[in-house]
Write an enzyme that holds these catalytic residues in place. Structure first.
Site, PDB file in Angstrom:
ATOM      1  N   CYS A 141       0.834  -1.205   0.000  1.00 34.30           N
ATOM      2  CA  CYS A 141       0.000   0.000   0.000  1.00 34.30           C
ATOM      3  C   CYS A 141       0.868   1.253   0.000  1.00 34.30           C
ATOM      4  CB  CYS A 141      -0.944  -0.009   1.201  1.00 34.30           C
ATOM      5  SG  CYS A 141      -2.204   1.293   1.151  1.00 34.30           S
ATOM      6  N   CYS A 142       1.886   1.274   0.837  1.00 33.96           N
ATOM      7  CA  CYS A 142       2.791   2.424   0.882  1.00 33.96           C
ATOM      8  C   CYS A 142       3.536   2.595  -0.438  1.00 33.96           C
ATOM      9  CB  CYS A 142       3.788   2.268   2.029  1.00 33.96           C
ATOM     10  SG  CYS A 142       3.139   2.642   3.663  1.00 33.96           S
ATOM     11  N   CYS A 224      -0.971   8.422   7.370  1.00 31.29           N
ATOM     12  CA  CYS A 224      -2.305   8.152   6.837  1.00 31.29           C
ATOM     13  C   CYS A 224      -3.237   7.742   7.981  1.00 31.29           C
ATOM     14  CB  CYS A 224      -2.240   7.036   5.802  1.00 31.29           C
ATOM     15  SG  CYS A 224      -1.389   7.503   4.275  1.00 31.29           S
ATOM     16  N   CYS A 250       7.659   4.062   5.883  1.00 28.82           N
ATOM     17  CA  CYS A 250       6.783   3.859   4.723  1.00 28.82           C
ATOM     18  C   CYS A 250       7.560   3.453   3.487  1.00 28.82           C
ATOM     19  CB  CYS A 250       5.982   5.122   4.436  1.00 28.82           C
ATOM     20  SG  CYS A 250       6.988   6.557   4.001  1.00 28.82           S
TER      21      CYS A 250
END
Length: 254
Positions: A141-142, A224, A250
């Site tokens: 996702c990062c 986030c 991240c």
């Protein structure tokens, strides 16, 4: 003003090299390594002034809008070409307070805010990878929402500045004030690397710098929304990032 020049024995010539891109990387790397040594004891403003004088519009500041300290410093080291570009990465998962801080910086500070976004919206990513990828595979996702977009957003710059500090975590303890980002082939500048949180707080108070309201609401490190929680008293400042997961970065600064 501090002047830094690359060692002529290690810097390649752009014109004479058989591979101009490789020569450019070699020259930038030599410049970064020399500047890291020469500017280690320089002030944050001197480091940023060197950056804008050296790179002009090929230099930018990146900001997560946790605070606007480095953006404010950059506004004071304005190059002849105009305000410094401040790159903000909108992942689609930010707290509303973070977006509000970006908008306030854009409105009141003498910088040029550039917002970059991932190629996919959150909904498009959910359709391809399934909902809540951040819970199942936070590294992916990062990569999709931070690392890859930033690489694309930095493509036209030779140097970028961050707000990394050595006191933030063990993984950042050796952050140079000017270093070489080998993965991206760029000079990476961390003008407040030697600062402590007290130094940041003092600068904010002295100059009335904008900060994210979440910093006063139990979030000493803001990322986030799905992957950030409040930090309990006595916990490390970054303990609220990816809590319950071995992940600590991240990927932007690895």
């Amino acid at each position: 003003m501090t002047t830094v020049q690359a060692d002529s024995d290690t810097a390649a010539s752009f014109e004479d090299a058989a591979d101009p891109e490789a020569a450019k990387r070699a020259e930038l790397k030599a410049l970064a390594e020399q500047a890291g040594r020469d500017l280690e004891d320089a002030s944050a403003l001197e480091i940023l002034q060197w950056a804008v004088d050296t790179f002009g519009k090929r230099f930018c500041v990146t900001s997560s809008m946790e605070d606007a300290v480095v953006a404010h410093l950059a506004s004071r080291a304005r190059p002849d070409e105009g305000p410094v570009d401040v790159v903000f990465l909108d992942t689609g998962y930010h707290f509303p307070e973070t977006i509000g801080t970006r908008d306030a910086v854009e409105a009141v500070m003498d910088v040029n805010v550039l917002t970059i976004t991932p190629r996919q919206t959150v909904a498009e990513q959910d359709a391809e990878y399934g909902p809540k990828l951040h819970d199942r595979d936070p590294d992916l996702c990062c990569f999709l929402r931070k690392v890859k977009p930033l690489e694309e957003g930095l493509a036209r710059f030779d140097a970028w500045a961050t707000g990394l500090r050595r006191d933030e975590s063990e993984t950042r303890a050796n952050t140079p004030v000017v270093g070489w980002d080998d993965k991206r082939g760029k000079v990476k500048i961390s003008p407040i690397a030697r600062w402590t949180q007290d130094d940041v707080d003092a600068y904010v108070a002295e100059h009335g710098v904008l900060t994210n309201p979440l910093l006063m609401d139990g979030y000493p490190s803001v990322g986030c929304a799905p992957c950030t929680r409040r930090v309990a008293p006595g916990e490390d400042a970054r303990a609220g990032r990816w809590a319950g997961n071995a992940k600590t970065e991240c990927g932007l600064h690895l």
